[in-house]
Each structure stands twice: as structure tokens, then as C-alpha cells.
Write a protein that holds these residues in place. Structure first.
Motif, mmCIF file in Angstrom:
data_model
loop_
_atom_site.group_PDB
_atom_site.id
_atom_site.type_symbol
_atom_site.label_atom_id
_atom_site.label_comp_id
_atom_site.label_asym_id
_atom_site.label_seq_id
_atom_site.Cartn_x
_atom_site.Cartn_y
_atom_site.Cartn_z
ATOM 1 N N PRO A 55 -29.385 31.352 47.077
ATOM 2 C CA PRO A 55 -28.008 31.824 47.044
ATOM 3 C C PRO A 55 -27.694 32.621 45.780
ATOM 4 O O PRO A 55 -28.427 32.557 44.800
ATOM 5 C CB PRO A 55 -27.184 30.536 47.100
ATOM 6 C CG PRO A 55 -28.115 29.413 46.857
ATOM 7 C CD PRO A 55 -29.499 29.889 47.106
ATOM 8 N N SER A 56 -26.584 33.351 45.836
ATOM 9 C CA SER A 56 -26.123 34.111 44.679
ATOM 10 C C SER A 56 -25.906 33.164 43.501
ATOM 11 O O SER A 56 -25.347 32.084 43.664
ATOM 12 C CB SER A 56 -24.817 34.818 45.052
ATOM 13 O OG SER A 56 -24.413 35.631 43.997
ATOM 14 N N GLY A 57 -26.395 33.558 42.340
ATOM 15 C CA GLY A 57 -26.208 32.744 41.148
ATOM 16 C C GLY A 57 -27.250 31.656 40.971
ATOM 17 O O GLY A 57 -27.193 30.868 40.032
ATOM 18 N N SER A 58 -28.262 31.611 41.869
ATOM 19 C CA SER A 58 -29.238 30.525 41.793
ATOM 20 C C SER A 58 -30.300 30.743 40.715
ATOM 21 O O SER A 58 -31.047 29.827 40.383
ATOM 22 C CB SER A 58 -29.913 30.337 43.163
ATOM 23 O OG SER A 58 -30.508 31.537 43.593
ATOM 24 N N GLY A 59 -30.379 31.990 40.185
ATOM 25 C CA GLY A 59 -31.329 32.232 39.102
ATOM 26 C C GLY A 59 -32.447 33.187 39.460
ATOM 27 O O GLY A 59 -33.390 33.369 38.674
ATOM 28 N N LYS A 60 -32.354 33.869 40.589
ATOM 29 C CA LYS A 60 -33.449 34.745 41.034
ATOM 30 C C LYS A 60 -33.693 35.905 40.080
ATOM 31 O O LYS A 60 -34.832 36.174 39.694
ATOM 32 C CB LYS A 60 -33.145 35.297 42.444
ATOM 33 C CG LYS A 60 -32.904 34.229 43.492
ATOM 34 C CD LYS A 60 -32.623 34.829 44.859
ATOM 35 C CE LYS A 60 -31.404 35.736 44.898
ATOM 36 N NZ LYS A 60 -30.126 35.044 44.620
ATOM 37 N N SER A 61 -32.622 36.601 39.719
ATOM 38 C CA SER A 61 -32.801 37.756 38.825
ATOM 39 C C SER A 61 -33.246 37.306 37.443
ATOM 40 O O SER A 61 -34.080 37.955 36.806
ATOM 41 C CB SER A 61 -31.502 38.567 38.717
ATOM 42 O OG SER A 61 -31.226 39.200 39.946
ATOM 43 N N THR A 62 -32.704 36.184 37.001
ATOM 44 C CA THR A 62 -33.134 35.638 35.707
ATOM 45 C C THR A 62 -34.636 35.354 35.746
ATOM 46 O O THR A 62 -35.371 35.695 34.812
ATOM 47 C CB THR A 62 -32.360 34.342 35.399
ATOM 48 O OG1 THR A 62 -30.961 34.634 35.412
ATOM 49 C CG2 THR A 62 -32.771 33.773 34.058
ATOM 50 N N LEU A 63 -35.078 34.769 36.856
ATOM 51 C CA LEU A 63 -36.495 34.465 37.021
ATOM 52 C C LEU A 63 -37.324 35.750 36.949
ATOM 53 O O LEU A 63 -38.346 35.823 36.258
ATOM 54 C CB LEU A 63 -36.694 33.763 38.373
ATOM 55 C CG LEU A 63 -38.103 33.316 38.736
ATOM 56 C CD1 LEU A 63 -38.621 32.304 37.728
ATOM 57 C CD2 LEU A 63 -38.129 32.696 40.138
HETATM 58 N N1 ATP Z 1 -26.733 37.731 30.791
HETATM 59 C C1 ATP Z 1 -26.178 36.594 31.213
HETATM 60 N N2 ATP Z 1 -25.398 35.843 30.380
HETATM 61 C C2 ATP Z 1 -24.860 34.694 30.789
HETATM 62 N N3 ATP Z 1 -25.025 34.167 32.017
HETATM 63 C C3 ATP Z 1 -25.780 34.854 32.885
HETATM 64 C C4 ATP Z 1 -26.388 36.095 32.541
HETATM 65 N N4 ATP Z 1 -27.088 36.558 33.614
HETATM 66 C C5 ATP Z 1 -26.915 35.641 34.583
HETATM 67 N N5 ATP Z 1 -26.124 34.611 34.156
HETATM 68 C C6 ATP Z 1 -25.771 33.401 34.925
HETATM 69 O O1 ATP Z 1 -26.981 32.734 35.256
HETATM 70 C C7 ATP Z 1 -26.942 32.247 36.603
HETATM 71 C C8 ATP Z 1 -28.084 32.870 37.405
HETATM 72 O O2 ATP Z 1 -27.849 34.273 37.533
HETATM 73 P P1 ATP Z 1 -28.846 35.250 38.278
HETATM 74 O O3 ATP Z 1 -28.375 36.626 38.027
HETATM 75 O O4 ATP Z 1 -30.228 34.933 37.868
HETATM 76 O O5 ATP Z 1 -28.628 34.839 39.796
HETATM 77 P P2 ATP Z 1 -29.181 35.497 41.134
HETATM 78 O O6 ATP Z 1 -29.843 34.402 41.902
HETATM 79 O O7 ATP Z 1 -29.984 36.698 40.829
HETATM 80 O O8 ATP Z 1 -27.829 35.910 41.895
HETATM 81 P P3 ATP Z 1 -27.557 37.164 42.879
HETATM 82 O O9 ATP Z 1 -28.162 36.786 44.196
HETATM 83 O O10 ATP Z 1 -26.061 37.194 42.948
HETATM 84 O O11 ATP Z 1 -28.139 38.389 42.277
HETATM 85 C C9 ATP Z 1 -25.546 32.572 37.112
HETATM 86 O O12 ATP Z 1 -24.740 31.441 36.905
HETATM 87 C C10 ATP Z 1 -25.104 33.717 36.236
HETATM 88 O O13 ATP Z 1 -23.700 33.743 36.120
#
Ligand code: ATP
Ligand code: MG
Length: 242
Positions: A55-63
Motif C-alpha cells: 500500500p501507499s506509504g508502506s516503504g516501497k520507494s524508501t526501500l
Molecule cells: N523524505 C522523507 N522524510 C520523511 N518521511 C518520509 C520521507 N519519504 C517518505 N517518508 C515517509 O516514509 C513512509 C514510507 O514512504 P515511501 O515513500 O517509501 O512509501 P511508498 O510505499 O513508496 O508509497 P507510495 O506507494 O505512495 O509511493 C511514509 O510514511 C512517508 O510519509
């Protein structure tokens, strides 16, 4: 990290395993206290095609950023192509990134004043490759992604799918050990998205190791392995399942 600016050990290579990518206990806590990754273990072998879903916000892009060495983990280890990234300073990390990783993003990131060919060739500007050779390699890769007839077109005159092909050609320069794609079909209509997916599958059959973040069911289903992320953890990994 090396101390006091002393160089990292000359050989940070670990050939004990055949993984192109390995994460061990990786966490990422952003400034402000958001825990985006809460302990991730993940190993990817050469030649895999892996979908990262969740799901959105689960950490995929961070990963993906941590895997791509665009961001350092708060704790845990990241091994890329046999190199432990913790031992590398920022410059060494940038050089490993340039050599080992190709990125594809949802928003293409092409320079609009440059032709498709120049967009790809420019990515080799700082590698010491001669201009003629840069153009030859760029042409070869654009042909590889089916754009041999659009070499001199400017990005704004290309379709979305063609722009993404240019971005994929650029990501393939230097034969990276791993290609990381964050929602590569997210800005494309269904049919064009299917074509880009077919291209990624074809590149994978030719040996490229590819990780794709996706919200789309068809994209995930096309990958042999699916890794589901939730709340910064791997909730499910289909590796090893029939
Ligand atoms: N640069 C940042 N500073 C602070 N918090 C962040 C930052 N980038 C992401 N987050 C937080 O870290 C969590 C994971 O974000 P991430 O972007 O990895 O999610 P995602 O799975 O890629 O979501 P999406 O599907 O919406 O792209 C979220 O709670 C987001 O708000
Ligand atoms: Mg994201």
C-alpha cells in the motif's frame, strides 16, 4: 564508514554469495521520526525479475532508494554486487551506483532540449568514454528498446511510452548489475504500460536483474517473484514458492 577520512579498505568485495543485492536488518527512520523501514532482509540473485508491491506509504520507494544507494539506511547492511556499502564514502558510493545500478522512474526525467540519442549519450559524459563511442552505445541501446527510428527526436515529441523507453535505454548503459524501476508504467495508459512491461520482461530474459515497484496487478503478476511490503516490513515474499 571509514574514520577521519581515511580511505575505505581497497577490497570491500565479498564473493561468498552470488547475490546481486542483499539487505540485512535494514531500517530507515526519517528525520522527524517516521520509521519507513522497520527491519528488512532481502536477497536477490542475478537474473531475477522481482515485483515490490504494497500500500501507499508502506516503504516501497524508501526501500528502492536504500537499495539504489541514493539514501543510507539508519541501521543494517546493504550489499550491492558483492560490495558492502557501509564501508564506502559518498564518492565511492556514487561510483558504485554509477557502475552497478540503473534507475527508471515514473516521471522519465529526460532533458527536453536534447534528442533521445543525446539524452542517453549524456549519461556517459563523466565515464571517460569518447564522444563517438558514447553515441554508438546510446544508438545501440535505443535500438535495443525499439527506438531506432526516433534517435533524433526531442522528448516532447515522443509519446509517454517512447520517453520511458529512452529512460530504460539510459538505465541500461554500462550494463548495470541491477535495474531499479519505481512505478515505470505509472504515467502510461494500459496498452503502453503493457508494452513497457513486455520490454522489461524481454530484458530480463536476456539476463538483466530487475526490481519493479508497482501498484498494478498485471505488472506484479508478470514477475516471477513478488515481495509485499507493509509498514516497513516484508509481509510476504513469494521466493521459493512453486
Ligand atoms: N523524505 C522523507 N522524510 C520523511 N518521511 C518520509 C520521507 N519519504 C517518505 N517518508 C515517509 O516514509 C513512509 C514510507 O514512504 P515511501 O515513500 O517509501 O512509501 P511508498 O510505499 O513508496 O508509497 P507510495 O506507494 O505512495 O509511493 C511514509 O510514511 C512517508 O510519509
Ligand atoms: Mg513510492
Amino acid at each position: 564508514m571509514s574514520l577521519l577520512g581515511s580511505p575505505a579498505p581497497a577490497d570491500t568485495t565479498d564473493r561468498r554469495n552470488a547475490y546481486v543485492l542483499e539487505l540485512r536488518g535494514v531500517t530507515k527512520v526519517y528525520a522527524g521520526g517516521v520509521t519507513a523501514l522497520a527491519g528488512v532482509d532481502l536477497a536477490i540473485a542475478a537474473g531475477e525479475l522481482v515485483a515490490i508491491v504494497g500500500p501507499s506509504g508502506s516503504g516501497k520507494s524508501t526501500l528502492l532508494h536504500v537499495i539504489g544507494t541514493l539514501d543510507r539506511p539508519t541501521s543494517g547492511e546493504v550489499w550491492i554486487d558483492g560490495h558492502s556499502t557501509a564501508a564506502l564514502d559518498d564518492q565511492q558510493l556514487a561510483s558504485l551506483r554509477a557502475q552497478a545500478i540503473g534507475f527508471v522512474f515514473q516521471q522519465f526525467f529526460l532533458l527536453d532540449g536534447m534528442s533521445a540519442l543525446e539524452n542517453v549519450a549524456t549519461a556517459l559524459l563523466y565515464t571517460g568514454t569518447r564522444a563517438g563511442e558514447r553515441r554508438r552505445l546510446a544508438r545501440e541501446l535505443l535500438e535495443r528498446v525499439g527506438l531506432g527510428h526516433r534517435l533524433h527526436q526531442l522528448p516532447h515529441k515522443l509519446s509517454g511510452g517512447e520517453r520511458q523507453r529512452v529512460a530504460i535505454a539510459r538505465a541500461l548503459l554500462g550494463r548495470p548489475a541491477i535495474v531499479l524501476a519505481d512505478e515505470p508504467t505509472g504515467n502510461l495508459d494500459t496498452r503502453t504500460g503493457a508494452e513497457i512491461l513486455a520490454l522489461l520482461e524481454e530484458l530480463n530474459r536476456d539476463g538483466a536483474t530487475i526490481l519493479v515497484i508497482t501498484h498494478e496487478r498485471e505488472v506484479a503478476d508478470a514477475c516471477r517473484r513478488q515481495v509485499a511490503v507493509r509498514d516497513g516490513r516484508i509481509e510476504h515474499d513469494s521466493a521459493g514458492e512453486a
